[in-house]
Design a protein around this motif. Structure first.
Motif, PDB file in Angstrom:
ATOM      1  N   SER A  75      13.005   0.607   2.718  1.00 13.85           N
ATOM      2  CA  SER A  75      12.679   1.051   4.072  1.00 13.85           C
ATOM      3  C   SER A  75      11.498   0.275   4.636  1.00 13.85           C
ATOM      4  O   SER A  75      11.479  -0.116   5.804  1.00 13.85           O
ATOM      5  CB  SER A  75      12.342   2.543   4.058  1.00 13.85           C
TER       6      SER A  75
ATOM      7  N   LEU B 102      11.862   3.502  -1.035  1.00 16.34           N
ATOM      8  CA  LEU B 102      10.707   3.335  -0.156  1.00 16.34           C
ATOM      9  C   LEU B 102      10.478   1.860   0.145  1.00 16.34           C
ATOM     10  O   LEU B 102      10.231   1.468   1.293  1.00 16.34           O
ATOM     11  CB  LEU B 102       9.471   3.955  -0.807  1.00 16.34           C
TER      12      LEU B 102
ATOM     13  N   TYR C  96       5.533  16.702  -3.543  1.00 16.09           N
ATOM     14  CA  TYR C  96       5.071  16.089  -2.309  1.00 16.09           C
ATOM     15  C   TYR C  96       5.886  14.842  -1.979  1.00 16.09           C
ATOM     16  O   TYR C  96       6.204  14.564  -0.829  1.00 16.09           O
ATOM     17  CB  TYR C  96       3.595  15.738  -2.439  1.00 16.09           C
ATOM     18  N   GLU C  97       6.219  14.076  -2.983  1.00 13.35           N
ATOM     19  CA  GLU C  97       6.920  12.811  -2.775  1.00 13.35           C
ATOM     20  C   GLU C  97       8.419  13.048  -2.812  1.00 13.35           C
ATOM     21  O   GLU C  97       9.082  12.817  -3.808  1.00 13.35           O
ATOM     22  CB  GLU C  97       6.507  11.804  -3.843  1.00 13.35           C
ATOM     23  N   ASN C  98       8.958  13.449  -1.684  1.00 11.79           N
ATOM     24  CA  ASN C  98      10.374  13.774  -1.693  1.00 11.79           C
ATOM     25  C   ASN C  98      11.254  12.531  -1.864  1.00 11.79           C
ATOM     26  O   ASN C  98      12.389  12.609  -2.284  1.00 11.79           O
ATOM     27  CB  ASN C  98      10.769  14.551  -0.425  1.00 11.79           C
ATOM     28  N   GLN C  99      10.700  11.407  -1.536  1.00 14.42           N
ATOM     29  CA  GLN C  99      11.466  10.182  -1.767  1.00 14.42           C
ATOM     30  C   GLN C  99      11.095   9.694  -3.162  1.00 14.42           C
ATOM     31  O   GLN C  99      10.216   8.875  -3.343  1.00 14.42           O
ATOM     32  CB  GLN C  99      11.086   9.140  -0.725  1.00 14.42           C
TER      33      GLN C  99
ATOM     34  N   ILE D 100       0.596   6.721  -6.652  1.00 14.80           N
ATOM     35  CA  ILE D 100      -0.667   7.402  -6.976  1.00 14.80           C
ATOM     36  C   ILE D 100      -0.578   8.881  -6.610  1.00 14.80           C
ATOM     37  O   ILE D 100      -0.917   9.759  -7.405  1.00 14.80           O
ATOM     38  CB  ILE D 100      -1.843   6.732  -6.228  1.00 14.80           C
ATOM     39  N   PHE D 101      -0.094   9.166  -5.411  1.00 23.18           N
ATOM     40  CA  PHE D 101       0.005  10.562  -4.969  1.00 23.18           C
ATOM     41  C   PHE D 101       0.940  11.348  -5.869  1.00 23.18           C
ATOM     42  O   PHE D 101       0.690  12.516  -6.175  1.00 23.18           O
ATOM     43  CB  PHE D 101       0.504  10.618  -3.521  1.00 23.18           C
TER      44      PHE D 101
ATOM     45  N   THR E 154      -0.944  12.342  -8.610  1.00 20.96           N
ATOM     46  CA  THR E 154      -2.156  13.094  -8.277  1.00 20.96           C
ATOM     47  C   THR E 154      -1.801  14.507  -7.830  1.00 20.96           C
ATOM     48  O   THR E 154      -2.382  15.487  -8.307  1.00 20.96           O
ATOM     49  CB  THR E 154      -2.926  12.384  -7.134  1.00 20.96           C
ATOM     50  N   PHE E 155      -0.857  14.570  -6.912  1.00 20.02           N
ATOM     51  CA  PHE E 155      -0.555  15.881  -6.311  1.00 20.02           C
ATOM     52  C   PHE E 155       0.782  16.433  -6.782  1.00 20.02           C
ATOM     53  O   PHE E 155       1.228  17.466  -6.317  1.00 20.02           O
ATOM     54  CB  PHE E 155      -0.565  15.763  -4.790  1.00 20.02           C
TER      55      PHE E 155
ATOM     56  N   LEU F  79       2.264   1.699  -3.557  1.00 18.96           N
ATOM     57  CA  LEU F  79       1.213   1.997  -4.521  1.00 18.96           C
ATOM     58  C   LEU F  79       0.667   3.410  -4.304  1.00 18.96           C
ATOM     59  O   LEU F  79       0.510   4.199  -5.245  1.00 18.96           O
ATOM     60  CB  LEU F  79       0.092   0.964  -4.371  1.00 18.96           C
ATOM     61  N   LEU F  80       0.411   3.741  -3.063  1.00 21.94           N
ATOM     62  CA  LEU F  80      -0.173   5.044  -2.768  1.00 21.94           C
ATOM     63  C   LEU F  80       0.813   6.173  -3.054  1.00 21.94           C
ATOM     64  O   LEU F  80       0.426   7.261  -3.514  1.00 21.94           O
ATOM     65  CB  LEU F  80      -0.616   5.089  -1.301  1.00 21.94           C
ATOM     66  N   SER F  81       2.086   5.877  -2.799  1.00 22.10           N
ATOM     67  CA  SER F  81       3.089   6.892  -3.106  1.00 22.10           C
ATOM     68  C   SER F  81       3.089   7.200  -4.600  1.00 22.10           C
ATOM     69  O   SER F  81       3.155   8.360  -5.016  1.00 22.10           O
ATOM     70  CB  SER F  81       4.465   6.406  -2.668  1.00 22.10           C
TER      71      SER F  81
ATOM     72  N   ALA G 298       0.807  -1.216   0.000  1.00 20.11           N
ATOM     73  CA  ALA G 298       0.000   0.000   0.000  1.00 20.11           C
ATOM     74  C   ALA G 298       0.844   1.273   0.000  1.00 20.11           C
ATOM     75  O   ALA G 298       0.561   2.192  -0.781  1.00 20.11           O
ATOM     76  CB  ALA G 298      -0.964  -0.007   1.185  1.00 20.11           C
ATOM     77  N   PRO G 299       1.898   1.373   0.821  1.00 20.70           N
ATOM     78  CA  PRO G 299       2.671   2.627   0.778  1.00 20.70           C
ATOM     79  C   PRO G 299       3.302   2.872  -0.581  1.00 20.70           C
ATOM     80  O   PRO G 299       3.339   4.023  -1.049  1.00 20.70           O
ATOM     81  CB  PRO G 299       3.738   2.413   1.857  1.00 20.70           C
TER      82      PRO G 299
END
Lengths: 212, 212, 212, 212
Positions: free
Chosen positions: A195, A192, A183-186, A174-175, A178-179, A170-172, A167-168
DNA sequence: AATGAATGAGGGTTCATTCAT
DNA sequence: TATGAATGAACCCTCATTCAT
């Protein structure tokens, strides 16, 4: 776009549908289904509106083709590579990393597209849920269950662990689409994934009591 | 429609806007912004098209109102409750659980809606990214950093831990509203949150070597 | 608006229709019929939409009332004053000047409004053509014919002379309300009327041969 | 509609815009801008609504095109012809006659249209005021000033003389298209122009005293 | 008498789809 | 096979009109 391809004229005929599908996917991912115009897809594919209808009977069929033809090819390769490893830990590592790398190569996020449009395309959502999400999930759950059985992992719910890992990532992704990237500094998903594997395998608590 | 339908042309100036916003949110979440018709929203709210425009100057304004009025109220409450706890572990537990419970109470998923429509509403996406996502994220990162400083957690990247905890819950909720409930056999998010906290705090590996 | 009027509350009842008609005329002259909203008229009259429909059964009826009630009052006065003069020349002078002064007092131009809307209100156009335009025209033609018969004017077409005198004044007023004041540097119509009377009576040619 | 109607879906890319502009001008002149429906224009042009938007991005753009393409072409021709004459009197005669003839050829009155709609389209009104009205006015004033300088005309205000000559013709044309032909018994504008030139050049007074 | 919330027909505009070329 | 002009259904939005209060 293709490097050593034959001259434009000759290769057109058989290449057309693929070019249109690729263009459609890009447009759909960027703007969503309803906000995408057939004319934009056609323009991105270097053809005109009428030509799109030569190969796809409707906008909806084009959407389905775009999803179907972009989604499945990588899954088998991931599964094979993972299963070639000898420990559950290594299999998890390989599977997660290949899966994340596959996402990174895409211009957009197909999951995002599916999330946005599932309500309007129930059959397609069902197909995606079963054939894409379900397949990845079953593969990972299998790896974890085997790891528990062989004493590599402590008893735990494999489905939840799968979620904690996927989920992290996939969502990363997606974000990011999306945004926007800031926003996604990594920025790369591989880090990811590393980690997350560390956290999920080893936990973050220092004392030995189980939380809660 | 025939028997005991409510009288037409009721005057309900105070209640109307709220009813329309609620209906709009439901429709938008179900079908996406572009695919939703104002007439459908009006019908769901028990009024006609014109009435919607009595209170909202455009479809886009209605969308913004729907997002704004549903999104912010809970965040402060969550933060206050978490900060009342005395250990980092308890703060994490409280924050995640209240946050997940807030999602569970909603009819749909606002995050899903935002993901789907951000491309078409950049200002709104920015607002959501900063005021909603960023706020939750900053709160959790603060808790984890304090936990590391006080020796409750081992050194780790708080942002990644935050993701490991939030992304599965958020995505589970999104998937529930995207692909339907059957897929999410773990229907309540509270249980998922518990399992995640366990995994993230304690890890799943049995041997003490760090993975990889 | 009215100086020594009774307090607002009491005088309302009988004043209402007049206030609404006045407001309607102002709005219609400014924006045209179709572009004027009943709500704007109501607002300008200090009432609400519903009240307008209390006195006028439709927007169209309101328009007719606005035209009818503003158009006729002055014509009789002009005619009487002109006929009190003793020479044709003086009658022309008086009639043209009073007529131009009547225009100058108005906020807008009723002729302009009629020109714009005649196509959509044929009966009203007919009424205006006959009762307003025709009446002024007949009065002036009568004066000129008498002037010719009595040797004050040389033989000429009275209708054309009437036009030469009226059209510039009327059109100047229309243009002022159409294209704004800056265009009409001769701001008051009285001066224009004087100049026209001079030109029409005396001509501009210096040699005695008849032109052409 | 049944028998020998032209085939639907003809491809006429070159002819279409002109046909649509012509239809638009006719409809707009007849009904005014706001009261004209795009569908009516389309029908008059033998196409459907969508086709209009293929060539003109909005109703307003269509309006502007209709004005622009009908108004300017004639002005240059008039000016050239007038300046080819050798006396001020002849230049006036030629200019006024050609200008009146240009109006007579039109199906409607563009001035009437502009008067009706200027309030709702300020930029367009400004364009018309400067490029059409101003240009004709300046040309005539120049002719009259030269005539005064050369002793052909007595000293007078050229702007007022211009009005005395133009306004009756223009208003006659406007009235013809506003209140119908029956009102304008002097059906062709050429005769009116002649009479006006006679009156303005020679005056109508028989005695030599200056009026008033 | 007056209000103003509610209605719904109607018009501008978009765009998926068709079809003559 | 490919085109792109033309179509028309459908949607957003406006506003004249109605009616419960």
């Amino acid at each position: 776009m293709t490097d050593s391809s034959p001259p434009r004229r000759q290769r057109r005929k058989e290449a057309r549908p693929g070019e249109i599908v690729a263009a459609a996917l890009a447009i759909f991912q960027t703007k969503g289904f309803a906000a995408s115009k057939i004319e934009d897809v056609a323009h991105a594919a270097g053809v005109t509106k009428g030509t799109v209808y030569l190969y796809f009977s409707s906008k909806e069929e084009l959407f389905k083709a775009a999803i179907r033809e972009t989604v499945l090819p990588n899954l088998d390769r991931i599964s094979d590579a993972a299963m070639a490893e000898s420990t559950a830990r290594a299999r998890l590592h390989t599977a997660i990393h290949l899966w994340a790398a596959g996402m990174d190569n895409c211009r957009g996020s197909i999951s995002k597209l599916m999330i946005a449009e599932a309500g309007n395309f129930p059959e397609l959502a069902e197909f995606y849920r079963e054939e894409v999400i379900g397949r990845v999930r079953r593969m990972l759950i299998g790896i974890i269950e085997a790891g528990i059985a062989q004493g590599e992992f402590r008893p735990c719910d494999p489905a939840t662990v799968t979620r904690a890992l996927c989920a992290p990532v996939l969502l990363s992704n997606i974000f990011r689409h999306t945004f926007g990237n800031p926003y996604e500094n990594q920025s790369d998903l591989a880090k990811l994934a590393d980690s997350l594997l560390d956290i999920v395998l080893n936990g973050i608590a220092l004392n030995l009591e189980v939380s809660r």
